[in-house]
Write a protein that holds these residues in place. Structure first.
Motif, mmCIF file in Angstrom:
data_model
loop_
_atom_site.group_PDB
_atom_site.id
_atom_site.type_symbol
_atom_site.label_atom_id
_atom_site.label_comp_id
_atom_site.label_asym_id
_atom_site.label_seq_id
_atom_site.Cartn_x
_atom_site.Cartn_y
_atom_site.Cartn_z
ATOM 1 N N LEU A 303 51.794 -31.991 -22.886
ATOM 2 C CA LEU A 303 51.321 -32.117 -21.508
ATOM 3 C C LEU A 303 52.493 -32.105 -20.529
ATOM 4 O O LEU A 303 52.407 -31.500 -19.447
ATOM 5 C CB LEU A 303 50.526 -33.408 -21.344
ATOM 6 C CG LEU A 303 49.217 -33.519 -22.140
ATOM 7 C CD1 LEU A 303 48.594 -34.890 -21.926
ATOM 8 C CD2 LEU A 303 48.248 -32.414 -21.741
ATOM 9 N N ARG A 376 49.538 -40.231 -20.060
ATOM 10 C CA ARG A 376 48.561 -39.173 -20.332
ATOM 11 C C ARG A 376 47.705 -38.888 -19.102
ATOM 12 O O ARG A 376 47.460 -37.723 -18.749
ATOM 13 C CB ARG A 376 47.693 -39.554 -21.526
ATOM 14 C CG ARG A 376 46.658 -38.500 -21.917
ATOM 15 C CD ARG A 376 45.965 -38.848 -23.212
ATOM 16 N NE ARG A 376 46.887 -38.707 -24.342
ATOM 17 C CZ ARG A 376 47.079 -37.566 -25.000
ATOM 18 N NH1 ARG A 376 46.438 -36.467 -24.619
ATOM 19 N NH2 ARG A 376 47.913 -37.526 -26.005
ATOM 20 N N ILE A 377 47.256 -39.938 -18.438
ATOM 21 C CA ILE A 377 46.442 -39.752 -17.226
ATOM 22 C C ILE A 377 47.274 -39.114 -16.121
ATOM 23 O O ILE A 377 46.783 -38.267 -15.366
ATOM 24 C CB ILE A 377 45.852 -41.099 -16.775
ATOM 25 C CG1 ILE A 377 44.843 -41.600 -17.804
ATOM 26 C CG2 ILE A 377 45.205 -40.984 -15.402
ATOM 27 C CD1 ILE A 377 44.277 -42.971 -17.492
ATOM 28 N N TYR A 380 47.376 -35.433 -16.941
ATOM 29 C CA TYR A 380 46.078 -34.813 -16.705
ATOM 30 C C TYR A 380 45.870 -34.569 -15.208
ATOM 31 O O TYR A 380 45.421 -33.485 -14.786
ATOM 32 C CB TYR A 380 44.948 -35.699 -17.242
ATOM 33 C CG TYR A 380 44.760 -35.641 -18.744
ATOM 34 C CD1 TYR A 380 45.123 -34.516 -19.471
ATOM 35 C CD2 TYR A 380 44.193 -36.719 -19.432
ATOM 36 C CE1 TYR A 380 44.947 -34.463 -20.852
ATOM 37 C CE2 TYR A 380 44.013 -36.684 -20.808
ATOM 38 C CZ TYR A 380 44.397 -35.547 -21.516
ATOM 39 O OH TYR A 380 44.219 -35.505 -22.867
ATOM 40 N N VAL A 384 45.511 -30.854 -13.449
ATOM 41 C CA VAL A 384 44.318 -30.495 -12.683
ATOM 42 C C VAL A 384 44.686 -30.188 -11.230
ATOM 43 O O VAL A 384 44.281 -29.163 -10.660
ATOM 44 C CB VAL A 384 43.272 -31.625 -12.750
ATOM 45 C CG1 VAL A 384 42.124 -31.341 -11.769
ATOM 46 C CG2 VAL A 384 42.730 -31.756 -14.163
#
Length: 620
Positions: A303, A376-377, A380, A384
């Motif tokens: 990521l 992780r958030i 993300y 996005v």
């Protein structure tokens, strides 16, 4: 030290000499053009020289803008003209060209003191500095003329005009103007309303204590690296500290540019630091988040690398589009006209600036989410948000490109070719395919580049680890990338070719490392992409500075985009089965690329030939 030459007897009671000395000038007095020429010749060759009418009155900041900006070889405001060493010969030639001129020969053109302030005009033929400034263009050096706005700089011809000019000076606080103009006129919502209202005062505080923009830039980098280290601890306290430190690093990042504009302290070293440290700070923070997540058993390196790839590709879209249209003619479209109309409505301006997730909004989002959520958030949200911003900006630019009939120049085509970063392999195929390329339709260039990239990306994504299919696809990509640049990139959508190459190379490295499932492969791939991305940003800022791309030997030494794609594909096929061998190979590759590009970049940016500019910030 700089030297200012007053071309006549100083006016009693005038503060001009004191103002010039406060700006670092050694003030001397000459009588007429001959005396001025003799004093200019006596000034040491490495110093700036200014020619100033002794009757000039104006704001100190107007003189600062006109006489001390290091970015321009020559500059002028009404009543004064300056030249740096490289323009000294042109200044003397312009001075000689003015000898013997009469009011009739110059047409008696009036000289306004500023766009916003009206005063009685004077005959410019009576102002030697203005005549020299006009004559400089004929010598091949067009002087920079800063926009003074409400600031005053004028040479009044009679007591009444002088009195009115002094009243105009008293009516405008030049320090307030100086503070206001230290802030970029176009910035993001978060920066404009949450940072700049106080960071400009930090910039002034730094200026009054002799601090330089480079020192503030370095402090911003150190703060961001400490923030990355705090994130790497993997603790909630570390994440909270990292968020606060990242925001403070951004405050300093805004301050360095405002300090440069406030004090007019632009430098080649500053250009290099400012152009590279923003990316270094952000991507180092990504690495810190990935390390912190790993301490808690969560592997988010893919990521982190994906976020870096996406952000870098967003930037190259902006850079390529701007370079393609920098000097295009007939450069209008209905889409651009609609955009201009939307920019005339207050709320739409801020909405459109926010949805592209510029650096202020992006760093604020990263800082807050780091403090209250998990890495992780954070990634993300980044993926996005940046994906939406990339789709929005790219779609708008594509619409502009297909609805306009712009004629692009050879300079623009060369800039796009430099941004393509083609190595020896692609160059060889380009030379072989020149005849074929001439017969292809305009859109074929982009389609060929995209098709070749899609093949190798799909092979990397869907082939089994250690497969040789990505190698075969990469070999095909070498050929298609050569065909794509076999003719000048002047088509309506040819500016998309460099972004396609960037997305292909970075995605292949990411996919091969992720699918290899080799321990440490993704962090090594992160380092390799970071090194290559630095090279690509370095290329952009050299082009922006007007000095052209890095030397061809550098691009060929590190393989070009197609060579690196092929090399990583071969390494993955040959070494994945050996486990750590693939990680070691990627690490060595990253270190070699980083050393080569950094050594050459440092050599360039600290050399006398590098542009003295200050980056105005990322376009997205």
């Amino acid at each position: 030290m700089s030297t200012a030459i007053l071309t006549g007897t100083p006016v009693p009671g005038s503060p001009l000499e004191g103002d010039l000395r406060s700006l670092g000038f050694d003030v001397r007095t000459a009588s007429g053009a001959d005396g001025t020429a003799a004093l200019i010749a006596a000034v040491p060759s490495g110093e700036r020289v200014a020619v100033v009418d002794p009757r000039l009155i104006g704001h100190v900041h107007a003189l600062r803008l006109g006489l001390t900006d290091p970015r321009f070889p020559a500059a002028a405001v009404p009543g004064a003209v300056t030249a740096q060493p490289e323009a000294r010969t042109a200044l003397l030639s312009a001075l000689r060209a003015t000898t013997g001129e009469t009011p009739a020969s110059t047409g008696g053109a009036p000289s306004a003191i500023s766009p916003d302030t009206a005063h009685p005009a004077m005959d410019r033929a009576d102002v030697l500095a203005d005549r020299i400034a006009d004559a400089l263009a004929a010598e091949g050096v067009t002087p920079h003329r800063p926009e003074l706005g409400s600031l005053v700089s004028t040479v009044p011809q009679d007591p009444q005009a002088r009195s009115e000019a002094r009243q105009a000076i008293a009516a405008v606080d030049d320090e307030a103007v100086r503070l206001r103009t230290a802030v970029k006129s176009r910035d993001g919502f978060f920066t404009t309303f949450c940072i700049s209202p106080y960071s400009r005062y930090i910039a002034r505080w730094c200026a009054r204590r002799g601090l330089t923009p480079n020192q503030v830039t370095t402090a911003s980098l150190i703060t961001a690296l400490i923030a990355a280290g705090a994130a790497a601890t993997g603790t909630r306290g570390g994440y909270v500290a990292a968020g606060f430190l990242l925001l403070f690093s951004f405050v300093l990042d805004c301050t360095d540019g405002q300090l440069a504009r406030y004090a007019l302290k632009y430098s080649t070293m500053g250009a290099w630091l400012d152009a590279t440290f923003d990316r270094a700070k952000e991507y180092a923070f990504y690495a810190g988040l990935a390390l912190g997540a790993a301490r808690n058993g969560d592997d988010v390196w893919a990521l982190a690398l994906g976020a870096m790839v996406l952000q870098t590709c967003r930037h190259v879209v902006d850079f390529s589009f701007n370079e393609a249209n920098h000097d295009a003619t007939a450069n209008t479209s209905p889409t651009a006209a609609l955009s201009d109309r939307l920019d005339s409505v207050g709320w739409t301006v801020w909405v459109r600036r926010m949805i592209v997730l510029p650096i202020g909004e992006r760093w604020a989002m990263i800082a807050v989410l780091t403090a209250v959520t998990t890495p992780r958030i954070v990634f993300y949200a980044l993926l996005v948000g940046c994906s939406f911003a990339a789709l929005y900006t790219t779609a708008g630019r594509v619409l502009r490109s297909v609805t306009r009939k712009a004629t692009r120049t050879d300079r623009a085509a060369q800039a796009l070719a430099d941004l393509a970063d083609s190595g020896r392999l692609a160059e060889s195929f380009a030379a072989a395919f020149t005849g074929v390329a001439r017969g292809l339709p305009g859109i074929a260039t982009l389609l060929i580049a995209t098709a070749g990239g899609a093949v190798v990306v799909c092979a990397a994504a869907f082939s089994a680890p250690g497969s040789w299919w990505p190698v075969a696809a990469a070999a095909l990509y070498v050929a298609t990338s050569g065909l794509a640049v076999a003719r000048p990139l002047k088509g309506a959508l040819d500016w998309l070719v460099p972004p396609v190459f960037r997305a292909t190379e970075y995605s292949v490295i990411l996919l091969l490392a992720a699918r290899s499932e080799v321990n440490g492969a993704l962090p090594a791939a992160f380092g390799l992409v970071a090194a290559v991305a630095y090279h690509h940003y370095d290329t952009v800022y050299r082009i922006r500075g007007g000095t052209g791309a890095p030397p061809a030997w550098l691009v060929r030494t590190i393989g070009g985009h197609e060579g690196r794609t092929l090399a990583v594909s071969v390494l993955a096929a040959a070494l994945v089965a050996q486990g750590s061998g693939f990680t070691v190979a990627l690490t060595v590759f990253a270190v070699v690329v980083a050393l080569v590009v950094l050594v050459e970049s440092i050599r360039f940016w600290v050399s006398a030939g590098a542009p003295a500019v200050h980056d105005e910030g990322e376009p997205a």
